[in-house]
Scaffold this motif. Structure first.
Motif, PDB file in Angstrom:
ATOM      1  N   ALA A 199       0.942  -1.303   0.038  1.00 24.19           N
ATOM      2  CA  ALA A 199      -0.109  -0.004  -0.095  1.00 24.19           C
ATOM      3  C   ALA A 199       0.864   1.247   0.024  1.00 24.19           C
ATOM      4  O   ALA A 199       1.849   1.265   0.582  1.00 24.19           O
ATOM      5  CB  ALA A 199      -0.941  -0.106   1.284  1.00 24.19           C
ATOM      6  N   CYS A 252      -2.538   8.587   2.167  1.00 19.69           N
ATOM      7  CA  CYS A 252      -3.301   8.060   1.232  1.00 19.69           C
ATOM      8  C   CYS A 252      -3.530   8.812   0.094  1.00 19.69           C
ATOM      9  O   CYS A 252      -4.324   9.943   0.173  1.00 19.69           O
ATOM     10  CB  CYS A 252      -4.535   7.652   1.900  1.00 19.69           C
ATOM     11  SG  CYS A 252      -4.393   6.861   3.583  1.00 19.69           S
ATOM     12  N   THR A 305      -7.917   3.545  -0.879  1.00 23.20           N
ATOM     13  CA  THR A 305      -6.583   3.250  -0.218  1.00 23.20           C
ATOM     14  C   THR A 305      -6.627   3.155   1.124  1.00 23.20           C
ATOM     15  O   THR A 305      -6.306   1.909   1.848  1.00 23.20           O
ATOM     16  CB  THR A 305      -5.376   3.982  -0.815  1.00 23.20           C
ATOM     17  OG1 THR A 305      -5.418   3.901  -2.098  1.00 23.20           O
ATOM     18  CG2 THR A 305      -4.053   3.439  -0.436  1.00 23.20           C
ATOM     19  N   THR A 347      -6.605  -0.413   3.278  1.00 22.34           N
ATOM     20  CA  THR A 347      -5.465  -0.716   4.108  1.00 22.34           C
ATOM     21  C   THR A 347      -6.037  -0.865   5.508  1.00 22.34           C
ATOM     22  O   THR A 347      -5.543  -1.897   6.394  1.00 22.34           O
ATOM     23  CB  THR A 347      -4.527   0.761   4.054  1.00 22.34           C
ATOM     24  OG1 THR A 347      -4.143   0.644   2.845  1.00 22.34           O
ATOM     25  CG2 THR A 347      -3.176   0.447   4.889  1.00 22.34           C
TER      26      THR A 347
END
Length: 182
Positions: A141, A158, A163, A167
């Motif tokens: 990530a 982010c 995302t 995550t």
DNA sequence: TAACTAGCTTCTTATATAACAATGCATG
DNA sequence: CATGCATTGTTATATAAGAAGCTAGTTA
């Protein structure tokens, strides 16, 4: 579910700015001290976010609490510059959110020492004497997670909210398989 | 010696620790 | 009235991102 607490975005007016003149014209909303920092700060009394405008015409917005909030502040900023004759035509150039900072809660306490080993020492940093949170950089990530013993999490870096959410879900499932339940 | 690169400055925001300052209140 | 303890408040620590400009260090 993650909550957005801060949004950082950037854009450009595409026109070089005379920040000294802008600061004088908009004295009530602009803070400018070139000896301290090259950017001019714009603050609206009823908004929490800050806009920093640079000589080149590029600007950044920080402190917005959603993507929509960032867009709204940008619109007010462009409108203000237009009505005061600083910007001829608010032209739509690239405007992008660069960073979403989010918080989330795992609703359980965490053993950070065990978690540092479980998540992988190569992806984690945990030095409680320096900072109480465990820093986790997931290998797949683009963001960073700060994990606290209370179960609270901060996700930062982010590029989009998806995302942040995936995550968080990944961290949650990894913790579920790594640590015994409370 | 010039050109280039890297690192720091400023700001925002949640999170949680320790260390510190300053104040409030009670007891001797 | 002075001393001790408690509470509250502030600062530091760390994270990401953008921006411009300065400085320090390296390299050709």
């Amino acid at each position: 579910m993650v909550q957005i607490v801060n949004v950082v975005a950037s854009g450009s007016l595409n026109v070089e700015q005379d920040l000294k003149a802008v600061a004088e014209e908009l004295d009530d909303v602009v803070d400018y001290d070139p000896n301290k920092y090259p950017g001019a700060y714009f603050r609206f009394s009823d908004a929490t976010s800050l806009i920093t405008l640079y000589r080149t015409g590029k600007y950044i917005i920080t402190g917005a609490d959603s993507e929509g909030d960032a867009s709204a502040i940008r619109a007010r900023f462009l409108e203000l510059l237009a009505e005061r004759g600083i910007l001829d035509s608010p032209d739509d150039d690239w405007f992008t959110v660069q960073n979403f900072v989010c918080t989330a809660d795992l609703d359980r306490s965490l053993n950070l020492n065990a978690l540092a080993i479980g998540l992988g020492l190569e992806w984690t940093e945990y030095e409680p004497e320096q900072f109480p949170g465990l820093i986790f950089r997931p290998p797949d990530a683009p963001c960073v997670a700060l994990l606290f013993a209370s179960g609270k999490i901060v996700l930062t870096g982010c590029p989009d909210i998806e995302t942040a959410e995936t995550t968080f879900e990944d961290v949650q499932s990894q913790i579920h398989s790594l640590l015994p339940a409370d």
